[in-house]
Motif scaffolding. Structure first.
Motif, PDB file in Angstrom:
ATOM      1  N   PHE A  33      18.354   4.418 -11.510  1.00  0.00           N
ATOM      2  CA  PHE A  33      18.443   3.211 -10.451  1.00  0.00           C
ATOM      3  C   PHE A  33      16.948   2.891 -10.263  1.00  0.00           C
ATOM      4  CE2 PHE A  33      17.528   6.987  -7.862  1.00  0.00           C
ATOM      5  CZ  PHE A  33      16.783   6.395  -6.827  1.00  0.00           C
ATOM      6  N   ALA A  34      16.951   1.423  -9.871  1.00  0.00           N
ATOM      7  CA  ALA A  34      15.576   0.911  -9.500  1.00  0.00           C
ATOM      8  C   ALA A  34      15.671   0.220  -8.443  1.00  0.00           C
ATOM      9  CB  ALA A  34      15.396  -0.097 -10.742  1.00  0.00           C
ATOM     10  N   SER A  35      14.480   0.231  -7.486  1.00  0.00           N
ATOM     11  CA  SER A  35      14.395  -0.454  -6.288  1.00  0.00           C
ATOM     12  C   SER A  35      13.762  -1.824  -6.402  1.00  0.00           C
ATOM     13  CB  SER A  35      13.346   0.309  -5.410  1.00  0.00           C
ATOM     14  OG  SER A  35      14.098   1.639  -4.987  1.00  0.00           O
ATOM     15  N   LEU A  36      14.428  -2.833  -6.198  1.00  0.00           N
ATOM     16  CA  LEU A  36      13.993  -4.222  -6.452  1.00  0.00           C
ATOM     17  C   LEU A  36      14.269  -5.184  -5.099  1.00  0.00           C
ATOM     18  CD1 LEU A  36      15.698  -4.586 -10.022  1.00  0.00           C
ATOM     19  CD2 LEU A  36      13.471  -4.193  -9.477  1.00  0.00           C
ATOM     20  N   LYS A  88      12.733  -6.404 -26.034  1.00  0.00           N
ATOM     21  CA  LYS A  88      11.327  -6.233 -25.916  1.00  0.00           C
ATOM     22  C   LYS A  88      10.547  -6.165 -24.693  1.00  0.00           C
ATOM     23  CE  LYS A  88      10.679  -7.163 -30.861  1.00  0.00           C
ATOM     24  NZ  LYS A  88      10.042  -7.788 -32.036  1.00  0.00           N
ATOM     25  N   ARG A  89       9.611  -5.633 -24.328  1.00  0.00           N
ATOM     26  CA  ARG A  89       8.563  -5.842 -23.224  1.00  0.00           C
ATOM     27  C   ARG A  89       9.339  -4.986 -22.016  1.00  0.00           C
ATOM     28  NH1 ARG A  89       7.942 -10.771 -25.406  1.00  0.00           N
ATOM     29  NH2 ARG A  89       9.547 -11.704 -23.892  1.00  0.00           N
ATOM     30  N   GLY A  90      10.355  -4.257 -22.240  1.00  0.00           N
ATOM     31  CA  GLY A  90      10.871  -3.459 -21.080  1.00  0.00           C
ATOM     32  C   GLY A  90      11.744  -4.129 -20.228  1.00  0.00           C
ATOM     33  N   LYS A  91      12.521  -5.266 -20.770  1.00  0.00           N
ATOM     34  CA  LYS A  91      13.024  -5.862 -19.771  1.00  0.00           C
ATOM     35  C   LYS A  91      14.325  -5.040 -19.431  1.00  0.00           C
ATOM     36  CE  LYS A  91      14.098  -9.926 -17.685  1.00  0.00           C
ATOM     37  NZ  LYS A  91      12.997 -10.899 -16.954  1.00  0.00           N
ATOM     38  N   ARG A  92      14.285  -4.776 -17.885  1.00  0.00           N
ATOM     39  CA  ARG A  92      15.431  -4.091 -17.415  1.00  0.00           C
ATOM     40  C   ARG A  92      16.756  -4.837 -17.370  1.00  0.00           C
ATOM     41  NH1 ARG A  92      12.517  -5.601 -12.700  1.00  0.00           N
ATOM     42  NH2 ARG A  92      11.547  -3.704 -12.626  1.00  0.00           N
ATOM     43  N   VAL A  93      18.004  -3.910 -17.438  1.00  0.00           N
ATOM     44  CA  VAL A  93      19.328  -4.681 -17.345  1.00  0.00           C
ATOM     45  C   VAL A  93      20.074  -3.920 -16.323  1.00  0.00           C
ATOM     46  CG1 VAL A  93      21.523  -4.879 -18.813  1.00  0.00           C
ATOM     47  CG2 VAL A  93      19.110  -5.143 -19.927  1.00  0.00           C
ATOM     48  N   LEU A  94      20.399  -4.743 -15.276  1.00  0.00           N
ATOM     49  CA  LEU A  94      21.053  -4.178 -14.153  1.00  0.00           C
ATOM     50  C   LEU A  94      22.495  -3.873 -14.503  1.00  0.00           C
ATOM     51  CD1 LEU A  94      19.138  -5.885 -11.356  1.00  0.00           C
ATOM     52  CD2 LEU A  94      18.479  -3.711 -12.509  1.00  0.00           C
ATOM     53  N   ILE A  95      23.056  -3.172 -13.758  1.00  0.00           N
ATOM     54  CA  ILE A  95      24.414  -2.886 -13.590  1.00  0.00           C
ATOM     55  C   ILE A  95      25.284  -3.272 -12.530  1.00  0.00           C
ATOM     56  CG2 ILE A  95      26.517  -1.281 -13.934  1.00  0.00           C
ATOM     57  CD1 ILE A  95      24.232   0.368 -15.801  1.00  0.00           C
ATOM     58  N   GLY A  96      24.454  -2.971 -11.265  1.00  0.00           N
ATOM     59  CA  GLY A  96      25.234  -3.553 -10.016  1.00  0.00           C
ATOM     60  C   GLY A  96      24.383  -2.688  -8.742  1.00  0.00           C
ATOM     61  N   GLY A  97      24.699  -3.007  -7.684  1.00  0.00           N
ATOM     62  CA  GLY A  97      24.112  -2.735  -6.521  1.00  0.00           C
ATOM     63  C   GLY A  97      24.579  -1.076  -6.099  1.00  0.00           C
ATOM     64  N   ALA A  98      23.629  -0.403  -6.250  1.00  0.00           N
ATOM     65  CA  ALA A  98      23.906   1.152  -5.718  1.00  0.00           C
ATOM     66  C   ALA A  98      24.366   1.094  -4.536  1.00  0.00           C
ATOM     67  CB  ALA A  98      22.823   1.894  -6.114  1.00  0.00           C
ATOM     68  N   TRP A  99      24.001   0.164  -3.562  1.00  0.00           N
ATOM     69  CA  TRP A  99      24.388   0.393  -2.001  1.00  0.00           C
ATOM     70  C   TRP A  99      25.952  -0.407  -1.756  1.00  0.00           C
ATOM     71  CZ3 TRP A  99      22.168  -3.698  -4.430  1.00  0.00           C
ATOM     72  CH2 TRP A  99      22.987  -4.958  -4.154  1.00  0.00           C
ATOM     73  N   ASP A 100      26.617  -0.914  -2.815  1.00  0.00           N
ATOM     74  CA  ASP A 100      27.697  -1.501  -2.870  1.00  0.00           C
ATOM     75  C   ASP A 100      29.131  -0.522  -2.688  1.00  0.00           C
ATOM     76  OD1 ASP A 100      29.720  -3.249  -2.691  1.00  0.00           O
ATOM     77  OD2 ASP A 100      29.227  -4.008  -4.570  1.00  0.00           O
ATOM     78  N   ARG A 101      29.344  -0.170  -1.506  1.00  0.00           N
ATOM     79  CA  ARG A 101      30.256   1.012  -1.311  1.00  0.00           C
ATOM     80  C   ARG A 101      31.729   0.096  -1.553  1.00  0.00           C
ATOM     81  NH1 ARG A 101      27.934   2.989   4.244  1.00  0.00           N
ATOM     82  NH2 ARG A 101      27.355   0.660   4.438  1.00  0.00           N
ATOM     83  N   ALA A 102      31.839  -0.990  -1.909  1.00  0.00           N
ATOM     84  CA  ALA A 102      33.206  -1.488  -2.101  1.00  0.00           C
ATOM     85  C   ALA A 102      33.283  -1.623  -3.698  1.00  0.00           C
ATOM     86  CB  ALA A 102      33.194  -2.969  -1.615  1.00  0.00           C
ATOM     87  N   ASP A 103      32.289  -1.487  -4.524  1.00  0.00           N
ATOM     88  CA  ASP A 103      32.582  -1.325  -5.912  1.00  0.00           C
ATOM     89  C   ASP A 103      33.318  -0.083  -6.423  1.00  0.00           C
ATOM     90  OD1 ASP A 103      31.918  -1.299  -8.752  1.00  0.00           O
ATOM     91  OD2 ASP A 103      29.830  -1.163  -8.564  1.00  0.00           O
ATOM     92  N   PRO A 104      34.429  -0.530  -7.095  1.00  0.00           N
ATOM     93  CA  PRO A 104      35.609   0.506  -7.319  1.00  0.00           C
ATOM     94  C   PRO A 104      34.875   1.443  -8.382  1.00  0.00           C
ATOM     95  CG  PRO A 104      35.935  -1.487  -8.444  1.00  0.00           C
ATOM     96  CD  PRO A 104      34.864  -1.836  -7.301  1.00  0.00           C
ATOM     97  N   LEU A 105      33.792   1.344  -9.050  1.00  0.00           N
ATOM     98  CA  LEU A 105      33.175   2.014 -10.368  1.00  0.00           C
ATOM     99  C   LEU A 105      31.905   2.671  -9.692  1.00  0.00           C
ATOM    100  CD1 LEU A 105      33.431  -0.319 -13.286  1.00  0.00           C
ATOM    101  CD2 LEU A 105      34.811   1.669 -12.631  1.00  0.00           C
ATOM    102  N   ARG A 106      31.494   2.624  -8.381  1.00  0.00           N
ATOM    103  CA  ARG A 106      30.333   3.231  -7.656  1.00  0.00           C
ATOM    104  C   ARG A 106      30.092   4.891  -8.152  1.00  0.00           C
ATOM    105  NH1 ARG A 106      28.441   4.936  -2.345  1.00  0.00           N
ATOM    106  NH2 ARG A 106      26.298   4.274  -2.269  1.00  0.00           N
ATOM    107  N   GLU A 107      31.410   5.522  -7.520  1.00  0.00           N
ATOM    108  CA  GLU A 107      31.229   7.090  -7.634  1.00  0.00           C
ATOM    109  C   GLU A 107      30.954   7.456  -9.142  1.00  0.00           C
ATOM    110  OE1 GLU A 107      33.799   9.302  -5.586  1.00  0.00           O
ATOM    111  OE2 GLU A 107      33.083   8.490  -3.697  1.00  0.00           O
ATOM    112  N   GLN A 108      31.708   6.595 -10.174  1.00  0.00           N
ATOM    113  CA  GLN A 108      31.683   6.953 -11.642  1.00  0.00           C
ATOM    114  C   GLN A 108      30.105   6.694 -12.106  1.00  0.00           C
ATOM    115  OE1 GLN A 108      33.489   8.576 -13.863  1.00  0.00           O
ATOM    116  NE2 GLN A 108      31.617   8.259 -15.274  1.00  0.00           N
TER     117      GLN A 108
END
Length: 204
Positions: free
Chosen positions: A150-153, A118-138
């Motif tokens: 994506f959210a800017s935080l 409730k109350r719109g609490k966001r759930v993050l998955i990872g950093g969109a800038w993290d080019r080392a993340d193997p799942l980034r392109e997916q």
């Protein structure tokens, strides 16, 4: 060339070079702002002035003066540009500028599409800038298909948010905790030094 939201079957995970990204996602893929990417579309002379020289990075569609077509970039072009420009991005720099960067610099994070609680609490998955993340392109496929957003935080806001996995949250939050610990130790050391100074040079 197929936009990512039209890719189906095995290619949905392989991300072929012919797949395309709209300008906003292309900028995110290259870890830069849309304004920076737009500047790279401009034709430039060798000395850097606007002119009739080759574009630094060309879209496959759109971008022409007066055109209403969306600007699309081939993923292969983005990959080649990223490979040729491996220097740390502004996002990477924000992570290494200490507590000021942690508290003030906005970074893009992948996030679940809908809040879990409730109350719109966001759930993050990872950093969109993290080019080392193997799942980034997916995740860019999921982003284009509207499965995630994506959210800017700031890093501080992200560390205080909910995350989809404990390990990712822990690894990220530990950076901030280390900065806070270092800052706390510096303050405590200054307080101790002040106390010692007062003991050796008492005021009348």
């Amino acid at each position: 060339m197929a936009p990512l939201d039209e890719i189906k079957g095995p290619e949905a995970h392989a991300l072929p070079d012919t797949a395309t990204l709209p300008a906003e996602l292309a900028a995110l893929y290259l870890c830069m702002s849309p304004a920076q990417l737009a500047d790279l579309r401009k034709s430039k002379r060798p000395e850097g002035r606007a002119g009739n020289g080759p574009s630094v990075i060309r879209p496959v569609e759109g971008g022409a003066a007066g055109s209403k077509d969306p600007v699309l970039y081939a993923l292969g072009t983005l990959r080649e540009f990223a490979k040729a420009h491996p220097a740390p991005s502004d996002f990477d720099t924000a992570l290494t500028t200490g507590l000021p960067g942690w508290l003030s610099a906005k970074l893009p994070f992948f996030a679940e599409r809908e809040p879990r609680i409730k109350r719109g609490k966001r759930v993050l998955i990872g950093g969109a800038w993290d080019r080392a993340d193997p799942l980034r392109e997916q995740r860019f496929v999921d982003l284009a298909k509207g499965r995630i957003r994506f959210a800017s935080l700031t890093c501080s806001e992200a560390a205080a948010s909910l995350w989809a996995d404990v390990a990712g949250h822990t690894a990220f939050a530990e950076r901030g905790l280390a900065l806070l610990k270092s800052e706390t130790q510096a303050i405590e050391a200054s307080l101790l030094a002040t106390a010692r100074l007062a003991e050796t040079d008492p005021q009348d």
